[in-house]
Scaffold this motif. Structure first.
Motif, mmCIF file in Angstrom:
data_model
loop_
_atom_site.group_PDB
_atom_site.id
_atom_site.type_symbol
_atom_site.label_atom_id
_atom_site.label_comp_id
_atom_site.label_asym_id
_atom_site.label_seq_id
_atom_site.Cartn_x
_atom_site.Cartn_y
_atom_site.Cartn_z
ATOM 1 N N MET A 1 35.198 119.780 -2.067
ATOM 2 C CA MET A 1 35.564 118.799 -1.329
ATOM 3 C C MET A 1 34.571 118.416 -0.208
ATOM 4 N N LYS A 2 34.453 117.446 0.144
ATOM 5 C CA LYS A 2 33.543 116.917 1.050
ATOM 6 C C LYS A 2 34.250 116.582 2.587
ATOM 7 N N ALA A 19 29.669 119.166 0.999
ATOM 8 C CA ALA A 19 30.627 119.484 -0.031
ATOM 9 C C ALA A 19 30.776 120.910 0.015
ATOM 10 N N GLU A 22 37.110 123.965 -2.685
ATOM 11 C CA GLU A 22 38.339 123.422 -1.905
ATOM 12 C C GLU A 22 38.791 124.434 -0.917
ATOM 13 N N GLU A 36 38.445 116.056 6.489
ATOM 14 C CA GLU A 36 38.181 115.864 5.242
ATOM 15 C C GLU A 36 37.631 114.443 5.048
ATOM 16 N N ALA A 39 37.400 109.798 -0.117
ATOM 17 C CA ALA A 39 36.699 109.754 -1.309
ATOM 18 C C ALA A 39 36.087 108.442 -1.458
ATOM 19 N N GLU A 40 34.541 108.651 -1.810
ATOM 20 C CA GLU A 40 33.931 107.139 -2.039
ATOM 21 C C GLU A 40 34.275 106.540 -3.237
ATOM 22 N N LYS A 41 34.423 105.323 -2.821
ATOM 23 C CA LYS A 41 34.869 104.260 -4.175
ATOM 24 C C LYS A 41 33.735 104.045 -4.914
#
Length: 53
Positions: A1-2, A19, A22, A36, A39-41
């Protein structure tokens, strides 16, 4: 998880991102050191990078 740090922690400054597994990421978020990152698209075909103006 970033995650992105909102408080300085060990070798991380405010704003640094990294990163983590989790469980560790959730612990950092839970104690208020990090948040958090979304998420990158994936880039779509023909889409230009925002920085390439």
């Amino acid at each position: 998880m970033k995650v992105r740090f909102v408080k300085a922690y060990k070798s991380y400054a405010v704003g640094d991102a990294d990163a983590f597994p989790e469980a560790e990421a959730k612990a950092l978020i839970g104690i208020g050191l990090a948040e958090e990152m979304p998420a990158e698209k994936p880039a779509l075909k023909g889409e230009k990078a925002a920085a390439a103006k």
